[in-house]
Design a protein around this motif. Structure first.
Motif, short mmCIF file in Angstrom:
data_model
loop_
_atom_site.label_atom_id
_atom_site.label_comp_id
_atom_site.label_asym_id
_atom_site.label_seq_id
_atom_site.Cartn_x
_atom_site.Cartn_y
_atom_site.Cartn_z
N ARG A 223 0.80 -1.22 0.00
CA ARG A 223 0.00 0.00 0.00
C ARG A 223 0.84 1.28 0.00
O ARG A 223 0.32 2.34 0.29
CB ARG A 223 -0.90 -0.01 1.24
CG ARG A 223 -1.88 -1.18 1.27
CD ARG A 223 -2.74 -1.16 2.53
NE ARG A 223 -3.33 0.12 2.78
CZ ARG A 223 -4.44 0.56 2.18
NH1 ARG A 223 -5.07 -0.20 1.30
NH2 ARG A 223 -4.93 1.75 2.46
N GLY A 224 2.13 1.22 -0.34
CA GLY A 224 3.00 2.37 -0.13
C GLY A 224 3.22 3.30 -1.30
O GLY A 224 3.93 4.29 -1.15
N ALA A 225 2.65 3.02 -2.47
CA ALA A 225 3.03 3.75 -3.68
C ALA A 225 2.02 4.82 -4.08
O ALA A 225 0.82 4.61 -4.01
CB ALA A 225 3.23 2.78 -4.84
N ASP A 226 2.54 5.94 -4.57
CA ASP A 226 1.71 6.95 -5.23
C ASP A 226 1.19 6.42 -6.56
O ASP A 226 1.78 5.51 -7.16
CB ASP A 226 2.53 8.21 -5.52
CG ASP A 226 2.72 9.09 -4.30
OD1 ASP A 226 2.42 8.65 -3.19
OD2 ASP A 226 3.22 10.23 -4.47
N GLY A 227 0.12 7.04 -7.06
CA GLY A 227 -0.37 6.73 -8.39
C GLY A 227 0.65 7.08 -9.46
O GLY A 227 1.57 7.87 -9.25
N GLY A 228 0.47 6.46 -10.63
CA GLY A 228 1.38 6.72 -11.74
C GLY A 228 0.82 6.15 -13.03
O GLY A 228 -0.23 5.49 -13.04
N ARG A 229 1.54 6.38 -14.12
CA ARG A 229 1.08 5.93 -15.43
C ARG A 229 1.48 4.48 -15.70
O ARG A 229 2.09 3.82 -14.86
CB ARG A 229 1.61 6.90 -16.50
CG ARG A 229 0.96 8.27 -16.42
CD ARG A 229 1.48 9.23 -17.47
NE ARG A 229 2.84 9.63 -17.19
CZ ARG A 229 3.56 10.43 -18.00
NH1 ARG A 229 3.02 10.88 -19.11
NH2 ARG A 229 4.79 10.78 -17.69
N TRP A 230 1.16 4.00 -16.93
CA TRP A 230 1.27 2.58 -17.25
C TRP A 230 2.60 1.94 -16.86
O TRP A 230 2.60 0.90 -16.19
CB TRP A 230 1.00 2.37 -18.76
CG TRP A 230 0.98 0.94 -19.17
CD1 TRP A 230 -0.10 0.12 -19.27
CD2 TRP A 230 2.10 0.13 -19.56
NE1 TRP A 230 0.27 -1.14 -19.69
CE2 TRP A 230 1.63 -1.15 -19.87
CE3 TRP A 230 3.47 0.37 -19.66
CZ2 TRP A 230 2.46 -2.19 -20.28
CZ3 TRP A 230 4.32 -0.65 -20.06
CH2 TRP A 230 3.81 -1.92 -20.37
N PRO A 231 3.77 2.49 -17.23
CA PRO A 231 5.01 1.79 -16.87
C PRO A 231 5.20 1.62 -15.38
O PRO A 231 5.76 0.63 -14.92
CB PRO A 231 6.10 2.70 -17.48
CG PRO A 231 5.41 3.48 -18.54
CD PRO A 231 4.02 3.71 -18.01
N ARG A 232 4.70 2.58 -14.60
CA ARG A 232 4.88 2.51 -13.15
C ARG A 232 3.88 1.56 -12.51
O ARG A 232 4.16 0.96 -11.47
CB ARG A 232 4.78 3.92 -12.56
CG ARG A 232 5.91 4.82 -13.05
CD ARG A 232 5.74 6.26 -12.66
NE ARG A 232 5.81 6.45 -11.21
CZ ARG A 232 6.93 6.43 -10.51
NH1 ARG A 232 8.08 6.18 -11.10
NH2 ARG A 232 6.92 6.64 -9.21
N ILE A 233 2.72 1.41 -13.12
CA ILE A 233 1.76 0.42 -12.62
C ILE A 233 2.38 -0.97 -12.69
O ILE A 233 2.38 -1.73 -11.71
CB ILE A 233 0.46 0.48 -13.44
CG1 ILE A 233 -0.27 1.80 -13.19
CG2 ILE A 233 -0.45 -0.71 -13.10
CD1 ILE A 233 -1.42 2.07 -14.15
N CYS A 234 2.93 -1.31 -13.83
CA CYS A 234 3.55 -2.62 -13.99
C CYS A 234 4.83 -2.75 -13.17
O CYS A 234 5.14 -3.83 -12.66
CB CYS A 234 3.83 -2.89 -15.47
SG CYS A 234 2.34 -2.92 -16.50
N ALA A 235 5.56 -1.64 -13.01
CA ALA A 235 6.81 -1.68 -12.25
C ALA A 235 6.57 -1.98 -10.78
O ALA A 235 7.39 -2.68 -10.15
CB ALA A 235 7.55 -0.34 -12.40
#
Length: 460
Positions: free
Chosen positions: A327-339
């Motif tokens: 639960r620690g991550a900020d939102g982000g775009r497609w590459p960061r979702i998969c990362a």
């Protein structure tokens, strides 16, 4: 947040053992481990950059209706309101749900490989962007609403959010900001047995601030720099301390399912769901509910569904249900979702990598883990830890994750393994610059202090 539907009543939760057994039922053999990825997006009108309300021809409900018409989604209703979407029975797929301020979320299906996660994410984004283009609506991937005030932010018509909205200001300073103005990426991962759960929970809790640093993307509030790299993470530090945080007891002798149940029993409840209605019991004890002493439902005992609901209202940095939720991550775009999914799968789904990750964190004290949690929202990768930095810790964790992904040997049609999804993080951490740093640089430079550019340059 979870979406509840009426169904066959579950068994009564008559004892602590029943509660423990409900969690333990999530155990799976390694071949059955899956990856469930969730990601939230802020929704805005492209011509005005205002948030999108629920109602109206171009509202959130209209987006869902278009998704139903074009892409075979089915509605989940609460009264007359569509509050989520699901796939038809028998068809694979996740759930689309609404966060309190209209953040549009895909709760992905449990998938076997990160290649499948990438395909699912791309398909979802293709669908929402197709609908959004026709409606003049865009989707933004950052951790905190960068422009809108709390008063400007719409409220979604879900009953459980009304209960939480009333209760949050009584237990913390930033609970409403958490509900209405944050967005995240999360990944849900399995465990084999109690010992495996404990080891994964300890590793992921210790390293959660490292993930926060790598995914920091929320340096703005109401159009101005706020002094944080991850305001989303800082907001959680000021939201109901009884149900948030780093769970120091997890690292103590005797940790297991029972100890987590005891923790959860002591976290105050929000509501009880009965016959399509959320009954406000905020602040009440689940222990009293177990004894039939809940004032709003005198003499009534909880069901296992009530226990499941209650566990979804706990918000530590890693949450245990029948799986572990990062639960620690900020939102982000497609590459960061998969990362994000790649980072945690590499660390937790290979025994060699998990052992190496535990070796990395096992000497950290509770005070050191808490200090990391406190400094990372402001300093991200540049934060100091012992005689090193969070950047160096992140590089070490990424090396371990890459090893774990290589050992999984999951190959796509292009003969690539899952390490391809770590590449955006490896470049970012190698540079020492987070998305938040890039955003601040643009704001102070060519954006000339105008936040509006974020809706073009960081939208999906």
């Amino acid at each position: 947040m979870s979406t509840r539907q009426d169904g066959t009543p579950s068994p009564l939760a008559r004892s602590r053992d029943d509660l423990v057994g409900w969690i333990a039922a999530g155990e799976k053999p390694k071949p059955d481990w899956r990856i469930g990825t969730e990601h939230e997006k802020f929704v805005f009108y492209t011509e005005s950059l205002k948030p999108v309300p629920y109602e109206g021809d171009r509202g959130i409900r209209a987006i869902m209706e278009h998704m139903m018409a074009r892409y075979d989604w089915e509605p989940i209703m609460e009264g007359d309101n569509i509050i989520a979407l699901k796939r038809p029975d028998g068809q694979p797929g996740g759930t689309i749900s609404l966060e309190p301020g209209g953040q549009f979320e895909l709760s992905g299906a449990p998938l076997r490989t990160l290649h499948e996660t990438a395909d699912e994410t791309q398909e979802h984004l293709n669908e929402v962007l197709d609908v959004g283009e026709d409606l003049g609506i865009g989707f933004l991937g950052v951790g905190f609403s960068p422009k809108w005030t709390l008063a400007e932010t719409p409220h979604m018509p879900k009953q459980r959010y009304k209960v939480m909205t009333r209760y949050m200001p009584t237990v913390g300073k930033r609970g409403l900001d958490m509900m209405y103005r944050t967005a995240t990426i999360q990944v849900n991962l399995d465990f084999a047995n109690e010992a495996d759960m404990v080891k994964k929970l300890r590793v992921s809790l210790a390293l959660q601030p490292i993930a926060t640093a790598m995914f920091a993307s929320s340096p703005f509030t109401e159009g101005h720099i706020n002094g944080m790299k991850s305001l989303r993470s800082e907001v959680w530090r000021e939201t109901d301390p009884r149900r948030t945080g780093m769970l120091p007891f997890v690292f103590e002798e005797g940790m297991g399912y029972e100890r987590y149940v005891d923790y959860a029993l002591d976290v105050p409840m929000y509501f009880v769901y009965r016959s399509g209605r959320y009954i406000d019991v905020a602040g009440a004890s689940f222990r009293d509910f177990m004894n039939g002493k809940l004032a709003a439902l005198p003499g009534e005992l909880p069901t296992l569904d009530d226990w499941s609901d209650h566990l979804t209202t706990l918000f530590p940095e890693v949450r245990l249900k029948r799986f572990l939720e990062m639960r620690g991550a900020d939102g982000g775009r497609w590459p960061r979702i998969c990362a994000l999914s790649a980072f945690w799968v590499g660390l937790l789904y290979d025994e060699v990598a998990l052992d190496a990750a535990w070796d990395l964190v096992k000497t950290w004290t509770a005070e050191e883990r808490q200090q990391l949690r406190e400094v990372v929202p402001r300093e991200a990768l540049s934060a100091r830890f012992r005689d090193s930095t969070v950047q160096e810790l992140a590089l070490s964790a990424l090396r371990i994750s890459r090893l774990g992904l290589r050992n999984r040997r999951q190959i796509n049609a292009k003969s690539q393994d899952e390490t391809i999804y770590l590449a955006p993080l490896e470049r970012l951490v190698g540079s020492g610059r987070t998305v938040a740093d890039e955003l601040i640089e643009r704001y102070e430079g060519r954006w000339n202090g105008c936040i509006d550019h974020i809706f073009e340059e960081f939208a999906f």
